[in-house]
Design a protein around this motif. Structure first.
Motif, PDB file in Angstrom:
ATOM      1  N   ILE A 172      -0.197   2.151   1.321  1.00  0.00           N
ATOM      2  CA  ILE A 172      -0.601   0.835   1.835  1.00  0.00           C
ATOM      3  C   ILE A 172      -1.352   0.949   3.169  1.00  0.00           C
ATOM      4  CG2 ILE A 172       0.218  -1.407   2.637  1.00  0.00           C
ATOM      5  CD1 ILE A 172       0.581  -1.291  -0.289  1.00  0.00           C
ATOM      6  N   ASP A 173      -0.635   1.216   4.233  1.00  0.00           N
ATOM      7  CA  ASP A 173      -1.208   1.140   5.566  1.00  0.00           C
ATOM      8  C   ASP A 173      -2.188   2.278   5.833  1.00  0.00           C
ATOM      9  OD1 ASP A 173       0.244  -1.167   7.038  1.00  0.00           O
ATOM     10  OD2 ASP A 173       1.846  -0.092   6.018  1.00  0.00           O
ATOM     11  N   GLY A 174      -3.401   1.897   6.217  1.00  0.00           N
ATOM     12  CA  GLY A 174      -4.441   2.883   6.476  1.00  0.00           C
ATOM     13  C   GLY A 174      -5.166   3.356   5.239  1.00  0.00           C
ATOM     14  N   ALA A 190       2.923   2.917  -3.111  1.00  0.00           N
ATOM     15  CA  ALA A 190       3.929   3.825  -2.554  1.00  0.00           C
ATOM     16  C   ALA A 190       3.766   3.852  -1.043  1.00  0.00           C
ATOM     17  CB  ALA A 190       3.763   5.229  -3.138  1.00  0.00           C
ATOM     18  N   SER A 191       4.763   3.360  -0.334  1.00  0.00           N
ATOM     19  CA  SER A 191       4.619   3.115   1.093  1.00  0.00           C
ATOM     20  C   SER A 191       5.868   3.506   1.866  1.00  0.00           C
ATOM     21  CB  SER A 191       4.344   1.617   1.321  1.00  0.00           C
ATOM     22  OG  SER A 191       4.272   1.301   2.692  1.00  0.00           O
ATOM     23  N   ALA A 192       5.689   3.701   3.171  1.00  0.00           N
ATOM     24  CA  ALA A 192       6.842   3.820   4.060  1.00  0.00           C
ATOM     25  C   ALA A 192       7.563   2.479   4.181  1.00  0.00           C
ATOM     26  CB  ALA A 192       6.401   4.301   5.435  1.00  0.00           C
ATOM     27  N   ARG A 193       6.847   1.392   3.940  1.00  0.00           N
ATOM     28  CA  ARG A 193       7.465   0.068   3.991  1.00  0.00           C
ATOM     29  C   ARG A 193       8.474  -0.091   2.854  1.00  0.00           C
ATOM     30  NH1 ARG A 193       3.796  -4.495   6.093  1.00  0.00           N
ATOM     31  NH2 ARG A 193       1.966  -3.483   7.015  1.00  0.00           N
ATOM     32  N   PRO A 194       9.523  -0.891   3.068  1.00  0.00           N
ATOM     33  CA  PRO A 194      10.357  -1.294   1.933  1.00  0.00           C
ATOM     34  C   PRO A 194       9.607  -2.311   1.082  1.00  0.00           C
ATOM     35  CG  PRO A 194      11.074  -2.430   3.903  1.00  0.00           C
ATOM     36  CD  PRO A 194       9.994  -1.471   4.329  1.00  0.00           C
ATOM     37  N   TYR A 195      10.078  -2.494  -0.134  1.00  0.00           N
ATOM     38  CA  TYR A 195       9.466  -3.465  -1.056  1.00  0.00           C
ATOM     39  C   TYR A 195       9.283  -4.822  -0.401  1.00  0.00           C
ATOM     40  CZ  TYR A 195       9.370  -6.542  -5.244  1.00  0.00           C
ATOM     41  OH  TYR A 195       9.069  -7.481  -6.194  1.00  0.00           O
ATOM     42  N   VAL A 205       7.020   1.833  -4.925  1.00  0.00           N
ATOM     43  CA  VAL A 205       7.856   2.883  -4.345  1.00  0.00           C
ATOM     44  C   VAL A 205       7.948   2.581  -2.860  1.00  0.00           C
ATOM     45  CG1 VAL A 205       7.995   5.344  -3.792  1.00  0.00           C
ATOM     46  CG2 VAL A 205       7.259   4.611  -6.072  1.00  0.00           C
ATOM     47  N   GLY A 206       9.133   2.276  -2.381  1.00  0.00           N
ATOM     48  CA  GLY A 206       9.303   1.874  -0.990  1.00  0.00           C
ATOM     49  C   GLY A 206      10.078   2.885  -0.177  1.00  0.00           C
ATOM     50  N   SER A 207      10.022   2.715   1.144  1.00  0.00           N
ATOM     51  CA  SER A 207      10.778   3.556   2.082  1.00  0.00           C
ATOM     52  C   SER A 207      10.548   5.044   1.823  1.00  0.00           C
ATOM     53  CB  SER A 207      12.268   3.209   2.023  1.00  0.00           C
ATOM     54  OG  SER A 207      12.471   1.868   2.397  1.00  0.00           O
ATOM     55  N   ASN A 208       9.278   5.390   1.628  1.00  0.00           N
ATOM     56  CA  ASN A 208       8.866   6.786   1.419  1.00  0.00           C
ATOM     57  C   ASN A 208       9.554   7.456   0.230  1.00  0.00           C
ATOM     58  OD1 ASN A 208       6.821   7.291   3.341  1.00  0.00           O
ATOM     59  ND2 ASN A 208       8.345   7.366   4.976  1.00  0.00           N
ATOM     60  N   SER A 226       0.640  12.098   6.354  1.00  0.00           N
ATOM     61  CA  SER A 226       1.466  13.211   5.879  1.00  0.00           C
ATOM     62  C   SER A 226       2.536  12.772   4.891  1.00  0.00           C
ATOM     63  CB  SER A 226       2.116  13.929   7.062  1.00  0.00           C
ATOM     64  OG  SER A 226       2.877  13.032   7.847  1.00  0.00           O
ATOM     65  N   ASN A 227       2.962  11.498   4.932  1.00  0.00           N
ATOM     66  CA  ASN A 227       3.956  11.060   3.953  1.00  0.00           C
ATOM     67  C   ASN A 227       3.366  10.901   2.552  1.00  0.00           C
ATOM     68  OD1 ASN A 227       2.504   8.743   4.719  1.00  0.00           O
ATOM     69  ND2 ASN A 227       4.264   7.389   4.449  1.00  0.00           N
ATOM     70  N   ASP A 228       2.044  11.112   2.419  1.00  0.00           N
ATOM     71  CA  ASP A 228       1.401  11.109   1.105  1.00  0.00           C
ATOM     72  C   ASP A 228       1.235  12.524   0.543  1.00  0.00           C
ATOM     73  OD1 ASP A 228       0.916   8.255   1.102  1.00  0.00           O
ATOM     74  OD2 ASP A 228      -0.657   8.644   2.590  1.00  0.00           O
TER      75      ASP A 228
END
Length: 255
Positions: A7-9, A39-44, A61-64, A203-205
Motif C-alpha cells: 500500500i504505502d509508497g 499486503a501491507s504493514a497496516r492492519p486490515y 494481508v495485514g500487519s506484515n 524491505s517488508n516486501d
C-alpha cells in the motif's frame, strides 16, 4: 495470476488515499481475469478507507503477514505469544519506548496521542483503544518512539521468537511472531510464487520479491533491487507509469 500490492509508497503516495485512476486500473486487472489483493504493514482496519467498497472483500494481508482477511472475514492469524508480548512490554519500558499493539481489530497504544503516526491509526474510528489487560490475540507491536533506540534494537535482535520489520522512511520498527512475513501469509492462503505478480517499495516486501514470478519495484531500495523484475521511478510520473505497467502486465499475463 495473483496481483498483490503493497500500500504505502506503492499505490498510496500520501498516506491517506489511493487515486481513482489507480483503483480503476486495479479493476481492469480483474476484467482480464486476474485476482488482486493487498499486503501491507497496516492492519486490515486501516486499509479499508483507502479503497472503494468494491475492493473490500478482496484478499488483504495485514500487519506484515500476521493476519489475512478475505471476503470481509478474518481467515488466518498468527498472534504474538502472550509470554513474548509480556517480555516485549518489559523491554519497551526499560528503554523508554512507546508502542502500538494491533489486535485482530482493536488496538492498544502507550504514548503521546499527538504522535504523527497516530493519524494513520483507525482514522474512521472503526475500532476501540483497549487497555493492556484487554489485549487478546496481538498480531503486531510497533515502536513509535524510543529514548534509547539503539539499545532496544540490540535487545530485540537477540530474540529468536520474533520477526522485526523495518521501514526506511520512518524511524519505526514493528514486530511480529517469528516466521511471519507477507509471502508466508500468501502461501498460507494458497498462493505460490510462480502465480504471483507483486508490487512494493520497502524491505517488508522482500519476501514477496524473492518468491514472485514478476516483481515491480516502486522507487529505489537496495534490498529489493536484486529481486525486482522491473522498476518504476518515484517522481511526478509515478502514477502514470504504474497504471501503464498494470495495463501492460494485465495483458501479458492474461489467460
Amino acid at each position: 495470476m495473483h496481483f498483490i500490492f503493497d500500500i504505502d509508497g506503492t499505490i498510496c503516495f500520501n498516506g491517506h488515499s489511493i487515486s481513482p485512476a489507480i483503483q480503476d486500473a486495479l479493476s481492469g486487472l480483474e476484467d482480464r481475469g486476474h485476482q488482486i489483493g493487498f499486503a501491507s504493514a497496516r492492519p486490515y482496519r486501516d486499509m479499508l478507507h483507502l479503497l472503494d467498497e468494491r475492493f473490500h472483500d478482496r484478499l488483504f494481508v495485514g500487519s506484515n503477514g500476521a493476519m489475512i482477511w478475505h471476503r470481509g472475514a478474518l481467515t488466518d492469524i498468527v498472534p504474538l505469544p502472550d509470554d513474548t508480548l509480556a517480555q516485549l512490554f518489559e523491554l519497551t519500558e526499560r528503554h523508554g519506548a512507546s508502542c502500538l499493539v494491533d489486535l485482530d481489530w482493536h488496538y492498544h497504544y502507550s504514548g503521546d496521542p499527538a504522535h504523527p503516526f497516530m493519524q494513520l491509526v483507525d482514522p474512521q474510528r472503526r475500532a476501540r483503544h483497549v487497555g493492556r489487560d484487554e489485549i487478546r490475540r496481538p498480531v503486531k507491536l510497533l515502536v513509535t518512539e524510543c529514548a534509547d533506540g539503539e539499545a532496544l534494537k540490540q535487545d530485540l535482535g537477540r530474540r529468536a521468537d520474533i520477526n522485526i520489520h523495518h521501514h526506511s522512511d520512518q524511524q519505526i520498527v514493528d514486530i511480529t511472531a517469528a516466521g511471519v512475513d507477507k509471502m508466508s501469509a500468501l502461501v498460507r492462503h494458497g498462493i505460490a510464487g510462480e502465480e504471483l505478480v507483486c508490487f512494493g517499495n520497502d524491505s517488508n516486501d522482500l519476501s514477496m520479491f524473492a518468491a514472485a514470478h514478476h516483481a515491480v519495484q516502486i522507487g529505489v531500495h537496495p534490498q529489493l533491487q536484486t529481486h525486482a523484475t522491473e522498476r518504476i521511478a518515484r517522481d511526478d510520473g509515478t502514477e502514470q507509469a504504474l497504471i501503464a505497467a498494470l495495463e501492460r502486465l494485465g495483458r501479458r499475463f492474461a489467460a
